[in-house]
Design a protein around this motif. Structure first.
Motif, PDB file in Angstrom:
ATOM      1  N   HIS A  56       0.838  -1.443   0.106  1.00 23.36           N
ATOM      2  CA  HIS A  56       0.219  -0.084   0.367  1.00 23.36           C
ATOM      3  C   HIS A  56       0.878   0.916  -0.110  1.00 23.36           C
ATOM      4  N   ASN A  57       0.727   2.570  -0.667  1.00 25.08           N
ATOM      5  CA  ASN A  57       1.420   3.352  -0.651  1.00 25.08           C
ATOM      6  C   ASN A  57       0.518   4.566  -0.432  1.00 25.08           C
ATOM      7  N   ASP A  58      -0.329   4.470   1.073  1.00 22.16           N
ATOM      8  CA  ASP A  58      -1.163   4.889   1.632  1.00 22.16           C
ATOM      9  C   ASP A  58      -1.234   5.475   3.338  1.00 22.16           C
ATOM     10  N   PHE A  59       0.741   5.367   3.550  1.00 23.19           N
ATOM     11  CA  PHE A  59       0.807   5.416   4.836  1.00 23.19           C
ATOM     12  C   PHE A  59       0.319   6.817   5.154  1.00 23.19           C
ATOM     13  N   ASN A  60      -0.095   6.732   6.420  1.00 21.31           N
ATOM     14  CA  ASN A  60      -0.089   7.885   6.982  1.00 21.31           C
ATOM     15  C   ASN A  60       0.213   8.141   8.464  1.00 21.31           C
TER      16      ASN A  60
ATOM     17  N   THR B 183       1.257  -6.902   2.186  1.00 23.86           N
ATOM     18  CA  THR B 183      -0.097  -6.704   1.762  1.00 23.86           C
ATOM     19  C   THR B 183      -0.508  -5.621   3.034  1.00 23.86           C
ATOM     20  N   VAL B 184       0.128  -6.115   4.277  1.00 23.45           N
ATOM     21  CA  VAL B 184      -0.690  -5.423   5.638  1.00 23.45           C
ATOM     22  C   VAL B 184      -0.599  -3.738   5.260  1.00 23.45           C
ATOM     23  N   THR B 185      -2.105  -3.684   5.922  1.00 24.29           N
ATOM     24  CA  THR B 185      -3.498  -2.291   5.277  1.00 24.29           C
ATOM     25  C   THR B 185      -2.115  -1.041   6.412  1.00 24.29           C
ATOM     26  N   PRO B 186      -2.570   0.160   5.958  1.00 27.80           N
ATOM     27  CA  PRO B 186      -1.589   0.839   7.331  1.00 27.80           C
ATOM     28  C   PRO B 186      -2.409   0.930   8.443  1.00 27.80           C
ATOM     29  N   GLU B 187      -4.150   0.815   8.811  1.00 26.75           N
ATOM     30  CA  GLU B 187      -4.667  -0.085   9.910  1.00 26.75           C
ATOM     31  C   GLU B 187      -4.028  -0.708  10.530  1.00 26.75           C
TER      32      GLU B 187
END
Length: 331
Positions: free
Chosen positions: A128-132, A151-155
Motif C-alpha cells: 500500500h502507498n497511503d501510509f499516514n 500486504t499489511v494495510t496502514p490500519e
C-alpha cells in the motif's frame, strides 16, 4: 497369487500416477538455484504472474505451470510476497500462490525524524502507498526490526505498532499511563521527577537525548540535565530542537538567527518539552532516560577531549570554564 496380483497392480498404478504427474508437470522443479521473492500486487493476472516467473528466473518455460494452474484453478492471483524455494515443485508453488501463503518481510524502522519520511519509507517497502503516520501518533513507533506481510494495510500497521508500544511499557493499551506491576513502571514510579511525565513525554525527552549524543554511557546524565531543567521550570535550550525547528539537520553551528526561529519545537523560545518527538528514539535511549540518576547538573557541553563525550556542570561558572576549555581545544 491374489496378494501378488494386488501388489503388482498397486505398483503399476503408482508408476502410472508418477508418469502422469511428470507428464503434467506436477513434479517439475523451478529453475531458481537460490530463494527468490515474488511481489505480486492485487492487479496481478495469471499472464502477468507467468511473465514475472520467467523474468525472475523461476521458470524457463511456463507451459507446465500454466497447465497445473488450470488444473488447480489458480484463477485469481492473491496479492502478497512469496518466497520460491530453490527447485520447488510446480505443484507446491501453485498451491502456495493459490492459497495466498505469504512469507513475511523484515522491516527495519530506524531513527526517522519526520512522520512524512517514515510514511515515504513504508510506501516504498509495502504494497500500500497511503501510509499516514501523523505527528500525534509518531511517538507510538518504536525503532526495531519487525516482520510484516507485504500486504499489511496502514490500519493494521498502526494496530501492530500500538501493541508493540503497549508491550514495551507493560500496559494494556496506549491510553494507560502507569502500571506498577511492570519493570518500566516500577522504574518510572521510583523517580519523583519522572513521575510527572507520561510515556509520550518520556519518549519526547528521549528523542532529544538521542539527537544529543551517540555515546550510550552518557545518555542517562544528559537526561538528568533536562529533567532538572524541567523540574526548575527552566527552558530546555536543546540545540537539536532548534535544528528541527529550522528544518536543517545538517547544521554544525547554532547561530543567534536560528535561536529566533518561531516554532513550538524551539526550546530556546518555548519552555517545557516540544509537542512531539524530534526523532524516533531507540529503546535503549528510552531506557537511559528512565535510568537517569539524580544529579544537580543543569549544564553540559562538549569535552575538550573532542571524543564525543561531555562535561557536566551544576553552576553557570563551572559550565563557562568547561566551555572555555572546549573552545580552546577546537582553536
Amino acid at each position: 497369487m491374489k496378494k501378488h496380483t494386488i501388489a503388482l497392480t498397486i505398483i503399476i498404478l503408482a508408476v502410472l500416477a508418477g508418469s502422469l504427474a511428470g507428464a503434467l508437470g506436477l513434479r517439475q522443479p523451478t529453475a531458481n538455484g537460490d530463494p527468490c521473492r515474488l511481489y505480486l500486487p492485487n492487479t496481478t493476472t495469471r499472464d502477468a504472474l507467468c511473465d514475472s516467473l520467467v523474468a525472475d528466473g523461476v521458470l524457463h518455460s511456463t507451459t507446465a505451470f500454466r497447465l497445473v494452474a488450470s488444473l488447480l484453478r489458480l484463477d485469481n492471483v492473491r496479492p502478497g510476497s512469496y518466497v520460491v524455494e530453490p527447485h520447488m515443485r510446480t505443484l507446491a508453488l501453485v498451491r502456495k500462490l493459490r492459497n495466498g501463503q505469504q512469507d513475511p518481510i523484515r522491516l527495519t524502522i530506524g531513527k526517522f525524524r519526520l512522520p512524512q519520511d517514515l510514511n515515504q519509507y513504508l510506501n516504498t517497502k509495502l504494497m500500500h502507498n497511503d501510509f499516514n503516520v501523523t505527528l500525534d501518533s509518531f511517538h507510538l513507533i518504536l525503532p526495531d526490526t519487525y516482520e510484516f506481510y507485504w500486504t499489511v494495510t496502514p490500519e493494521q500497521f498502526m494496530e501492530r505498532m500500538e501493541k508493540e508500544y503497549s508491550s514495551f511499557w507493560g500496559v494494556q493499551g496506549v491510553q494507560e499511563v502507569q502500571d506498577n506491576s511492570t519493570i518500566r513502571g516500577n522504574v518510572l514510579n521510583s523517580l519523583n521527577y519522572l513521575n510527572s511525565l507520561n510515556y509520550q513525554q518520556i519518549i519526547i525527552l528521549a528523542s532529544i537525548v538521542e539527537e544529543e549524543t551517540n555515546y550510550g554511557p552518557e545518555k542517562p546524565l544528559i537526561a538528568s540535565v533536562y529533567l532538572n531543567r524541567l523540574k526548575r521550570g527552566m527552558p530546555l535550550q536543546a540545540d537539536p530542537t532548534v535544528k528541527y525547528a529550522v528544518g536543517d539537520f545538517t547544521l554544525r553551528r547554532i547561530l543567534n538567527k536560528h535561536l529566533e526561529v518561531e516554532s513550538p519545537f524551539n526550546t530556546y523560545l518555548h519552555a517545557g518539552l516540544p509537542p512531539a518527538p524530534i526523532c524516533l528514539p531507540s529503546k535503549a535511549t528510552i531506557d537511559a532516560v528512565l535510568k537517569a540518576p539524580e544529579t544537580n547538573y543543569i549544564y553540559f557541553c562538549a569535552s575538550e577531549q573532542l571524543d564525543g563525550t561531555h562535561r557536566f556542570a551544576a553552576t553557570l561558572a563551572e559550565h563557562n570554564r568547561n566551555a572555555a576549555r572546549y573552545h580552546a581545544a577546537i582553536r
